[in-house]
Design a protein around this motif. Structure first.
Motif, PDB file in Angstrom:
ATOM      1  N   ASN A  77       0.874  -1.161   0.000  1.00  9.43           N
ATOM      2  CA  ASN A  77       0.000   0.000   0.000  1.00  9.43           C
ATOM      3  C   ASN A  77       0.921   1.223   0.000  1.00  9.43           C
ATOM      4  OD1 ASN A  77      -2.005   1.891   0.357  1.00  9.43           O
ATOM      5  ND2 ASN A  77      -2.673   1.119   2.343  1.00  9.43           N
ATOM      6  N   LEU A  78       1.235   1.714  -1.189  1.00 18.38           N
ATOM      7  CA  LEU A  78       2.162   2.834  -1.340  1.00 18.38           C
ATOM      8  C   LEU A  78       1.369   4.110  -1.600  1.00 18.38           C
ATOM      9  CD1 LEU A  78       4.778   1.122  -3.694  1.00 18.38           C
ATOM     10  CD2 LEU A  78       4.855   1.319  -1.191  1.00 18.38           C
ATOM     11  N   GLN A 128       2.853   6.730  15.495  1.00 17.23           N
ATOM     12  CA  GLN A 128       3.825   7.565  14.796  1.00 17.23           C
ATOM     13  C   GLN A 128       3.049   8.557  13.954  1.00 17.23           C
ATOM     14  OE1 GLN A 128       6.246   4.879  12.520  1.00 17.23           O
ATOM     15  NE2 GLN A 128       7.365   4.161  14.297  1.00 17.23           N
ATOM     16  N   GLU A 129       3.576   9.747  13.839  1.00  7.36           N
ATOM     17  CA  GLU A 129       2.955  10.786  13.027  1.00  7.36           C
ATOM     18  C   GLU A 129       3.945  11.204  11.945  1.00  7.36           C
ATOM     19  OE1 GLU A 129       1.305  15.322  13.671  1.00  7.36           O
ATOM     20  OE2 GLU A 129       1.440  13.993  15.403  1.00  7.36           O
ATOM     21  N   ILE A 130       3.478  11.194  10.699  1.00  4.88           N
ATOM     22  CA  ILE A 130       4.332  11.516   9.556  1.00  4.88           C
ATOM     23  C   ILE A 130       3.629  12.576   8.714  1.00  4.88           C
ATOM     24  CG2 ILE A 130       5.347  10.606   7.415  1.00  4.88           C
ATOM     25  CD1 ILE A 130       5.380   7.850   8.864  1.00  4.88           C
ATOM     26  N   LEU A 138       5.038   6.901   0.745  1.00  7.79           N
ATOM     27  CA  LEU A 138       5.073   6.191   2.016  1.00  7.79           C
ATOM     28  C   LEU A 138       4.499   4.802   1.824  1.00  7.79           C
ATOM     29  CD1 LEU A 138       5.482   6.196   5.143  1.00  7.79           C
ATOM     30  CD2 LEU A 138       3.101   6.977   5.293  1.00  7.79           C
ATOM     31  N   ASN A 139       5.227   3.785   2.288  1.00  7.28           N
ATOM     32  CA  ASN A 139       4.706   2.423   2.309  1.00  7.28           C
ATOM     33  C   ASN A 139       3.966   2.235   3.627  1.00  7.28           C
ATOM     34  OD1 ASN A 139       4.175  -0.303   1.941  1.00  7.28           O
ATOM     35  ND2 ASN A 139       6.172  -0.920   2.690  1.00  7.28           N
ATOM     36  N   VAL A 157      -2.351   9.313  -4.876  1.00  8.04           N
ATOM     37  CA  VAL A 157      -2.732   7.975  -5.326  1.00  8.04           C
ATOM     38  C   VAL A 157      -2.156   6.968  -4.340  1.00  8.04           C
ATOM     39  CG1 VAL A 157      -2.945   8.485  -7.799  1.00  8.04           C
ATOM     40  CG2 VAL A 157      -0.739   7.735  -6.883  1.00  8.04           C
ATOM     41  N   THR A 158      -2.849   5.859  -4.207  1.00  6.06           N
ATOM     42  CA  THR A 158      -2.268   4.721  -3.505  1.00  6.06           C
ATOM     43  C   THR A 158      -2.130   3.603  -4.529  1.00  6.06           C
ATOM     44  OG1 THR A 158      -4.454   4.102  -2.681  1.00  6.06           O
ATOM     45  CG2 THR A 158      -2.980   5.189  -1.135  1.00  6.06           C
TER      46      THR A 158
END
Length: 173
Positions: A77-78, A128-130, A138-139, A157-158
């Motif tokens: 899931n990118l 975690q917060e990104i 992000l993966n 997009v994913t």
């Protein structure tokens, strides 16, 4: 209801700057309809092994729009940001017992029945917060809980791929 893209942009996005959310996944392939699916899929060609099924989801939403906590069972899931910024909260699967998950809403996912605020304030849960910005990827690992907030109007997009072992394993669930 069917409308033209021009109508949607002019009457939904422009006239309602903070009250729209366009997503395309599952059986409706917006990106294919506008001729971009193959182009975008090819950009991800180095990320997946051979003999897999690939899928793209398209997301376009205003500032402060939220996707509540959930997890996906996809092999990959990118999440890629085309324009804008997103805040992503990630929670390890070991905190499942605190997440109040519901797997009956959507096949291949579990959605929390608790609010984002309650979850991130729960002292038993570490998260975690990104912040993900334009041109970043992000993966999101399978079975990891995640919630997403658009920090500004954001297009993303994913990219998902599914291996034979994914289909075999999930056929028994």
């Amino acid at each position: 209801k069917k409308v033209t893209l021009n109508y949607f942009i002019n009457n939904t996005i422009i006239n309602n700057k903070d009250k729209f959310y366009l997503k395309s996944e599952d059986e409706y392939n917006f990106l294919d309809e506008i001729g971009l699916f193959k182009t975008i899929i090819n950009c991800f060609s180095t990320f997946h092994p051979r003999f897999t099924h690939q899928q793209l989801s398209f997301w376009y939403g205003p500032r402060d729009s939220i996707t509540p906590f959930h997890y996906d069972t996809d092999h990959a899931n990118l999440l890629y940001i085309i324009e804008g910024r997103k805040r992503i909260y990630l929670i390890h699967p070991k905190y499942n017992k605190y997440m109040k998950g519901n797997t009956t809403i959507q096949p291949g996912a579990s959605w929390s029945e608790d609010t984002l605020k309650n979850i991130i304030q729960n002292e038993n849960i570490k998260y975690q917060e990104i912040i993900l910005e334009k041109n970043q990827l992000l993966n999101i690992p399978r079975y990891w809980w995640h919630a997403i907030i658009n920090l500004e109007t954001t297009m993303a997009v994913t990219y998902h791929y599914y291996t034979a072992s994914y289909f075999l394993f999930n056929s028994f669930l």
